[in-house]
Design an enzyme around this catalytic site. Structure first.
Site, PDB file in Angstrom:
ATOM      1  CG  ASP A  10      -5.512  -2.515   9.089  1.00 23.41           C
ATOM      2  OD1 ASP A  10      -6.291  -1.826   8.617  1.00 23.41           O
ATOM      3  OD2 ASP A  10      -4.480  -2.514   8.435  1.00 23.41           O
ATOM      4  CG  HIS A 185      -1.649  -0.737   4.967  1.00 20.06           C
ATOM      5  ND1 HIS A 185      -3.124  -0.864   5.562  1.00 20.06           N
ATOM      6  CD2 HIS A 185      -1.447  -2.213   4.718  1.00 20.06           C
ATOM      7  CE1 HIS A 185      -3.700  -2.367   5.747  1.00 20.06           C
ATOM      8  NE2 HIS A 185      -2.622  -3.048   5.258  1.00 20.06           N
TER       9      HIS A 185
END
Ligand code: DGL
Length: 262
Positions: A10, A185
């Site tokens: 990520d 997130h």
């Protein structure tokens, strides 16, 4: 039987929300996670930059022997997954804003999507969204600023609350009955989001679906680790590991966290 690790990357710590689902569903798999926090947020970068960073992250995980890679970032998936699938010889699992499940759920016909600019402006997202625009109203909102605040450990800050109010309050007036979290997130903001939207608006994220899809691909390619022991999990991060450690502090899995120059 394949003991090699599942690779996950990520732009930073957000993909740990996906790692948690993987670890829950596939506890005996080993994983290697890379968080490119030094280069976060990806969402504000050009498509070309996002592609180049995704290639770099992929090569790091391949060099560590990963048998499959989860692109645990909507922004990287929507900008790079086609390229990665064409150019590397291992399976890739991506994550995209869950518009289809939202459409199946929605009764008001109005769906909110909170995602990064990089995701909302990508061709892949545009194609998916277009399939639904005839029958549904899709309210897109860029979550500008949220990823940086999360990366800096400011989950419970007033700045986050103010931005969420700014981004989400208008969606209520559009009569949305579900909000798609289009960034890995954002699941860390669910308590704050619920305070604004209340309990009648459903929050949809793709973590569990990604874990199920990973399991299906491992099975179909004969890549599952059949060991009866719990897996081990290595997290690499190219900034200070403080915020990552905090986000993982409640896990009972066997993890190690390493700061790397990359
Ligand atoms: N976790 C990434 C995503 O899912 C955040 C992107 C960013 O760094 O802006 O889109």
């Amino acid at each position: 039987m394949n003991k090699n690790a599942i690779g996950i990357f990520d732009s930073g710590i957000g993909g740990t929300s996906i790692w948690k689902e993987i670890q829950k569903l596939l506890p005996n798999e080993n994983t290697i996670y890379f968080g490119d926090s030094k280069n976060a947020p990806y969402g504000e970068k050009s498509s070309k930059e996002i592609l180049n960073l995704s290639i770099k992250n992929t090569e790091l995980l391949i060099s560590k022997g990963c048998k499959l890679i989860i692109v645990a970032c909507n922004t990287a998936t929507t900008n790079a997954i086609d390229y990665l699938r064409k150019n590397y010889d291992i399976p890739f699992i991506g994550i995209e804003p869950a518009i289809k499940p939202a459409a199946l759920y929605s009764k008001t016909g109005s769906i909110g999507v909170l995602a990064t600019k990089g995701t909302l402006t990508s061709k892949l997202f545009e194609q998916t969204a277009q399939e639904y625009t005839q029958n549904y109203k899709i309210i897109e909102q860029e979550g500008e600023g949220l990823v940086s605040l999360i990366e800096n450990g400011k989950l419970n800050s007033d700045e986050i609350k103010d931005l969420l109010n700014l981004y989400l309050k208008p969606m209520i007036s559009y009569n949305i009955d579900c909000l798609v979290l289009g960034c890995t997130h954002y699941p860390y903001l669910i308590p704050q989001i619920k305070e604004i939207l209340g309990n009648s608006i459903k929050i949809i994220d793709s973590g569990e679906a990604v874990a199920k899809q990973t399991n299906a691909i491992l099975e179909s390619r004969n890549l599952k680790n059949d060991s009866l022991e719990d897996g081990t999990h290595t997290f690499y991060i190219n900034t200070k590991a403080e915020v990552l450690s905090k986000i993982l502090e409640n896990t009972s899995a066997s993890i190690s966290i390493q700061e790397i120059e990359f």
